[in-house]
Each structure stands twice: as C-alpha cells, then as structure tokens.
Design an enzyme around this catalytic site. Structure first.
Site, PDB file in Angstrom:
ATOM      1  NE  ARG A  89       1.267   3.501 -12.885  1.00 60.53           N
ATOM      2  CZ  ARG A  89       1.199   3.278 -11.221  1.00 60.53           C
ATOM      3  NH1 ARG A  89       2.467   2.773 -11.031  1.00 60.53           N
ATOM      4  NH2 ARG A  89       0.213   3.160 -10.528  1.00 60.53           N
ATOM      5  NE  ARG A 128      -4.055   1.592  -1.911  1.00 55.92           N
ATOM      6  CZ  ARG A 128      -3.381   1.643  -3.129  1.00 55.92           C
ATOM      7  NH1 ARG A 128      -2.734   0.441  -3.542  1.00 55.92           N
ATOM      8  NH2 ARG A 128      -3.539   2.430  -3.858  1.00 55.92           N
ATOM      9  NE  ARG A 161      -1.170   5.340  -2.540  1.00 56.14           N
ATOM     10  CZ  ARG A 161      -1.024   4.370  -3.820  1.00 56.14           C
ATOM     11  NH1 ARG A 161      -0.524   3.273  -3.322  1.00 56.14           N
ATOM     12  NH2 ARG A 161      -1.043   4.644  -4.799  1.00 56.14           N
ATOM     13  NE  ARG A 172      -3.916   5.935  -8.086  1.00 54.44           N
ATOM     14  CZ  ARG A 172      -4.429   5.295  -6.972  1.00 54.44           C
ATOM     15  NH1 ARG A 172      -5.532   5.703  -6.221  1.00 54.44           N
ATOM     16  NH2 ARG A 172      -3.794   4.150  -6.526  1.00 54.44           N
TER      17      ARG A 172
HETATM   18  P1  ADP Z   1      -0.973   1.778  -7.053  1.00 53.28           P
HETATM   19  O1  ADP Z   1      -0.328   0.907  -6.178  1.00 53.28           O
HETATM   20  O2  ADP Z   1      -2.265   2.307  -6.698  1.00 53.28           O
HETATM   21  O3  ADP Z   1      -1.150   1.166  -8.433  1.00 53.28           O
HETATM   22  P2  ADP Z   1       1.504   3.071  -7.099  1.00 53.28           P
HETATM   23  O4  ADP Z   1       1.870   3.455  -5.924  1.00 53.28           O
HETATM   24  O5  ADP Z   1       2.181   2.473  -7.990  1.00 53.28           O
HETATM   25  O6  ADP Z   1      -0.045   3.133  -7.321  1.00 53.28           O
HETATM   26  O7  ADP Z   1       1.579   4.828  -8.048  1.00 53.28           O
HETATM   27  C1  ADP Z   1       1.067   5.789  -7.154  1.00 53.28           C
HETATM   28  C2  ADP Z   1       1.401   7.251  -8.089  1.00 53.28           C
HETATM   29  O8  ADP Z   1       2.975   7.293  -8.174  1.00 53.28           O
HETATM   30  C3  ADP Z   1       0.890   6.965  -9.406  1.00 53.28           C
HETATM   31  O9  ADP Z   1      -0.449   7.401  -9.513  1.00 53.28           O
HETATM   32  C4  ADP Z   1       1.702   8.009 -10.228  1.00 53.28           C
HETATM   33  O10 ADP Z   1       1.449   9.436 -10.071  1.00 53.28           O
HETATM   34  C5  ADP Z   1       3.238   7.676  -9.551  1.00 53.28           C
HETATM   35  N1  ADP Z   1       3.876   6.517 -10.208  1.00 53.28           N
HETATM   36  C6  ADP Z   1       4.419   5.312  -9.681  1.00 53.28           C
HETATM   37  N2  ADP Z   1       5.008   4.606 -10.637  1.00 53.28           N
HETATM   38  C7  ADP Z   1       4.935   5.277 -11.838  1.00 53.28           C
HETATM   39  C8  ADP Z   1       5.215   5.217 -13.048  1.00 53.28           C
HETATM   40  N3  ADP Z   1       6.042   4.030 -13.323  1.00 53.28           N
HETATM   41  N4  ADP Z   1       5.422   5.960 -14.067  1.00 53.28           N
HETATM   42  C9  ADP Z   1       4.596   7.119 -13.814  1.00 53.28           C
HETATM   43  N5  ADP Z   1       4.285   7.425 -12.398  1.00 53.28           N
HETATM   44  C10 ADP Z   1       4.295   6.572 -11.565  1.00 53.28           C
HETATM   45  P1  ADP Z   2      -1.807  -2.189  -5.826  1.00 51.24           P
HETATM   46  O1  ADP Z   2      -0.478  -2.162  -5.462  1.00 51.24           O
HETATM   47  O2  ADP Z   2      -2.189  -2.849  -7.118  1.00 51.24           O
HETATM   48  O3  ADP Z   2      -2.475  -0.806  -5.844  1.00 51.24           O
HETATM   49  P2  ADP Z   2      -2.742  -3.220  -3.333  1.00 51.24           P
HETATM   50  O4  ADP Z   2      -1.643  -4.209  -3.112  1.00 51.24           O
HETATM   51  O5  ADP Z   2      -1.829  -2.024  -2.544  1.00 51.24           O
HETATM   52  O6  ADP Z   2      -2.772  -2.895  -4.870  1.00 51.24           O
HETATM   53  O7  ADP Z   2      -4.226  -3.564  -2.856  1.00 51.24           O
HETATM   54  C1  ADP Z   2      -5.242  -2.503  -2.903  1.00 51.24           C
HETATM   55  C2  ADP Z   2      -6.145  -2.873  -1.721  1.00 51.24           C
HETATM   56  O8  ADP Z   2      -6.572  -4.075  -1.800  1.00 51.24           O
HETATM   57  C3  ADP Z   2      -5.275  -2.734  -0.190  1.00 51.24           C
HETATM   58  O9  ADP Z   2      -6.127  -2.287   0.456  1.00 51.24           O
HETATM   59  C4  ADP Z   2      -5.048  -4.453  -0.111  1.00 51.24           C
HETATM   60  O10 ADP Z   2      -5.105  -4.536   1.217  1.00 51.24           O
HETATM   61  C5  ADP Z   2      -6.375  -4.936  -0.555  1.00 51.24           C
HETATM   62  N1  ADP Z   2      -6.126  -6.258  -1.284  1.00 51.24           N
HETATM   63  C6  ADP Z   2      -5.072  -6.699  -2.013  1.00 51.24           C
HETATM   64  N2  ADP Z   2      -5.327  -7.792  -2.219  1.00 51.24           N
HETATM   65  C7  ADP Z   2      -6.643  -8.406  -1.809  1.00 51.24           C
HETATM   66  C8  ADP Z   2      -7.422  -9.489  -2.347  1.00 51.24           C
HETATM   67  N3  ADP Z   2      -6.820 -10.506  -2.747  1.00 51.24           N
HETATM   68  N4  ADP Z   2      -8.585  -9.487  -1.783  1.00 51.24           N
HETATM   69  C9  ADP Z   2      -9.033  -8.525  -1.056  1.00 51.24           C
HETATM   70  N5  ADP Z   2      -8.537  -7.409  -0.805  1.00 51.24           N
HETATM   71  C10 ADP Z   2      -7.100  -7.115  -1.233  1.00 51.24           C
END
Ligand code: ADP
Ligand code: ADP
Length: 224
Positions: A89, A128, A161, A172
């Site tokens: 990231r 989500r 979450r 974020r």
């Molecule tokens: P999303 O799926 O919405 O992109 P993640 O589940 O990947 O979010 O991450 C949730 C949180 O966990 C981030 O907002 C951060 O606080 C922490 N995190 C996850 N991966 C990293 C990373 N590679 N570097 C720093 N923080 C991280």
């Molecule tokens: P990220 O890991 O990048 O944060 P997620 O896979 O957790 O993203 O997806 C974020 C939200 O969007 C979840 O509620 C998921 O079910 C929804 N979502 C993911 N892909 C799609 C899509 N192609 N169309 C509509 N909703 C989606």
C-alpha cells in the site's frame, strides 16, 4: 507458479476477486487486512497495535505489515504462488516486497489494478458485510447472503466493519489517494501492470481479469 498482486482503492472488489482467483488457481489469498483483523479478534499483541489505526481508517506502520507478509510468504502453501490483497500500500512496502521475493528467487508476475469510480466505492463500502470467520464478503444489495445476516459457508453472523462507517471510509479513500495510488507508477515500467475495469457484476470482472491473464500466460489454470 503464479505471483499476483491486487491493487485498487477500498471497495474496488480486491477481496471478492482474490477469493475467486485463489480458488481458480489453487493459490493462497494473502490479505493483510484479514490477517490484521484476525489478530485484533484474537487479542494478539500485533492486533492491539493495529486496532485503533484500522478503526480510524489509517494505515498500519510498514514494518508491521511487512513482517506479516514475510511470514506468510514463508509458508509451504505459498510455494505454488500467491495472491496479495491489500499489500503493498506504500512505496516502502513495495520495495520491501521486492526484497522478500528476491531473497526467495521469485518475482511478481502481474499487478491487477481494479479501476472503480469513487461514488461506486462509497456505495459498495456502505453496504459491505463480512464473515469474521472465513473472510467472505457480501453486500446488502448487490451480493446478499442466502439467509439474512449469516455467512453462506459457515453460518457465522456477518458484521459491518467499524472502518466501513462514513468517516473512516473518507479517511481510507484519502490514504489510498495519497499513498497507494502512485504504486501504479512503480509497477508500470516493469510491464506487469494490468488495469481492469472494476464496474460490472463480480462474474464480469472476474472474466476480464482471467482474459487479461490468459493473453499473457503460457501455462493454463490447470498447471499454474
Ligand atoms: P479494504 O479491503 O477496504 O481495502 P483492507 O481490509 O485491505 O481494506 O484493510 C483494512 C485496514 O487494515 C486498512 O485501512 C489499514 O488500517 C490496515 N491495512 C491492511 N493492509 C495494510 C497495509 N498493506 N499497510 C498498512 N495498513 C494496512
Ligand atoms: P476491497 O477488498 O477492494 O475493499 P471487497 O471485495 O470487499 O473490496 O468489496 C467491497 C464491497 O463491494 C463488498 O460489499 C462486495 O460484496 C461488493 N462488491 C465487490 N465486487 C462487486 C461488483 N463487481 N459489483 C457489485 N458489488 C461488488
């Protein structure tokens, strides 16, 4: 061997697509977010340090996540390849990853960059739902579980979450713009970056990803 990275803002669908591809190619999904959330739930020292930062929507320090990834790459199941979801990231994390891989004589094959406009991201994050046990992702409207509030796979009650609340979402998205978006410039010169249109059904997006890989892979999914 297939070494993949998912790049893209929060809500782009990295977790959703990583779970699908992990099954398709039989390689582990290494999600730093999932690992950190598990550490928080299990009250591990690692989780204590990360918890407040995560809830506020801020990044956890590089050294912490670098250590998590180094450990995950050392596991036997990562020998056939891996799918990194949510890491790197920052440029410092990308450099650290290069070193970890070089030490093991490995390299990144593709960086899959999911492109989704901000208004769609906000809508996706606000609906989500997550399974705290197996990391499955649902959406209240676009991808509801079969029984309301319960994971399809293991019946665990789903949760929203804490960082999917509007204020943390704003933070974020800003963290992504300031620190992560420029990673596309880091990977572009190496010819490994594939930008994929992330709007459409999950099946459509998966199809785009698979065809972008198929155009380049010499080995098929049966023998990755
Ligand atoms: P999303 O799926 O919405 O992109 P993640 O589940 O990947 O979010 O991450 C949730 C949180 O966990 C981030 O907002 C951060 O606080 C922490 N995190 C996850 N991966 C990293 C990373 N590679 N570097 C720093 N923080 C991280
Ligand atoms: P990220 O890991 O990048 O944060 P997620 O896979 O957790 O993203 O997806 C974020 C939200 O969007 C979840 O509620 C998921 O079910 C929804 N979502 C993911 N892909 C799609 C899509 N192609 N169309 C509509 N909703 C989606």
């Amino acid at each position: 061997m297939l070494n993949l990275i998912f790049l893209g803002p929060p809500g782009a669908g990295k977790g959703t697509q990583a779970q699908r591809l992990a099954r398709r190619f039989a390689i582990p999904q290494l999600s730093t977010g999932d690992i950190l959330r598990r550490a928080v739930a299990d009250r591990m020292p690692l989780g204590k340090q990360a918890n407040a930062l995560m809830d506020a929507g801020k990044l956890v320090p590089d050294e912490v996540v670098n250590g998590i990834v180094d450990e995950a790459l050392a596991r036997p199941e990562a020998e056939r390849g891996f799918l990194l979801d949510g890491f790197p990231r920052t440029v410092a994390q990308a450099t650290a990853l290069d070193e970890m891989l070089a030490r093991r004589g490995r390299k990144i094959d593709y960086v899959l960059n999911l492109d989704v406009p901000t208004d769609v991201l906000v809508d996706r994050l606000s609906g989500r739902l997550n399974c705290p046990k197996d990391g499955s992702v649902y959406h209240l409207r676009t991808n509801p579980p079969k029984r309301p509030g319960l994971c399809d796979r293991d019946d665990t009650p789903l949760v929203q979450r804490p960082d999917d609340k509007p204020e943390a979402v704003r933070r974020r998205l800003a963290e992504y713009e300031n620190k992560t978006a420029l990673l596309t410039d880091y990977y572009k010169p190496r010819g490994v970056l594939r930008t994929i249109e992330g709007v459409g059904t999950p099946d459509e997006v998966e199809g785009r990803i698979v065809s972008s890989l198929r155009d380049n892979l010499t080995t098929g999914p049966a023998n990755p």
